[in-house]
Design a protein around this motif. Structure first.
Motif: not given
Ligand code: SIN
Length: 278
Positions: A94-96, A124-130, A258-261, A265-273
């Protein structure tokens, strides 16, 4: 029993007591839809959705468009964009990095999308908020003399200029992209196409230019509006849990990842538009 609960004082609604994979009666859906239009973002927690269910639920809100780089479509489904730092056989799935500054999606297009629905699969347990900001509230609180100065004016949005801000991980635009990506004037105040309610529409932290103003007047005005529009009282910070869904109205909310480490950690999201609606 479906409950609609405010998320923050000036933005957002949490929808409780719903399973989005089950049929939602029209009367219930109408309340949810209205809450989306009025409060600019919806949060629904603890949802397990397959990609097909994600697309089906998004379709209740309108036409779904493919807004993705094909290589980051989930399982070949062009409607689902994967935002992820996971890799498979050394290749990103995905787009990182996406949308790290305040923005309106596709603001540089003649008809930007109506909204997007993000589903958190792994967080992730910390960071990656929106972060989200309510542009109705920002418009409503603007001093009257500033409203008078900007109403009826346009601001030039440039995809070429925004690229290094939004995607610092990607190479700068090529000559071919520069030629293809035309500047797009947008109204500085948008009358919401479904309700007519006014929203500030200057876009995020990129130095845009106000049409018909010289730089000495335009630059400080744009900077003021960009800073004003994301004052804490208009914003909500979402700390993701796996299973969360957020739907934002792209006509009346700006957002920012927002950034995360990414090494830990992994952050994996699905997005529709959702397609633009006039
Ligand atoms: C986006 O701007 O679409 C991404 C938001 C996020 O990843 O939090």
């Amino acid at each position: 029993m479906v409950e609609l609960v405010p998320l923050a004082e000036r933005i957002g609604t949490e929808v409780r007591g719903i399973d989005v994979t089950r049929p939602i009666p029209d009367a219930v859906f109408e309340r949810i839809y209205k809450a989306w239009l009025d409060s600019t973002i919806l949060l629904i927690r603890e949802q397990e959705m397959t990609p097909d269910q994600h697309v089906d639920f998004t379709r209740r809100f309108g036409e779904v468009v493919s807004y993705t780089r094909r290589e980051f479509a989930e399982g070949g489904r062009p409607e689902i964009l994967v935002l992820s730092n996971r890799t498979e056989e050394g290749r990103p799935v995905g787009s990182p990095v996406s949308g790290r500054v305040w923005h309106t999606d596709g603001h540089y297009l003649p008809a930007p999308p109506a909204g997007s629905m993000l589903h958190a699969i792994e967080v992730p347990p910390e960071g990656g908020d929106t972060l989200f900001a309510n542009m109705f509230a920002a418009w409503e609180d603007l001093p009257a003399r500033v409203k008078e100065r900007i109403e009826g004016r346009e601001v030039v949005i440039s995809r070429v200029r925004s690229r290094p801000y939004n995607y610092p991980d990607r190479p700068p635009p090529t000559e071919a992209q520069r030629a293809e990506w035309r500047d797009q004037p947008q109204p500085m105040v948008l009358a919401h196409p479904e309700t007519g309610r006014k929203a500030l529409y200057v876009g995020g932290s990129v130095p845009w230019h106000v049409v018909g103003m010289d730089e000495a007047e335009s630059a400080p005005l744009v900077t003021f509006l960009q800073e004003f529009s994301v004052l804490p009282r208009f914003t909500y910070r979402h700390r993701w849990r796996a299973g969360d869904i957020i739907l934002w109205d792209n006509r009346s909310a700006m957002h920012r990842a927002t950034p995360y480490d990414m090494d830990r950690y992994h952050r994996h999201m699905h997005r529709t538009t959702l397609a633009a609606r006039h």
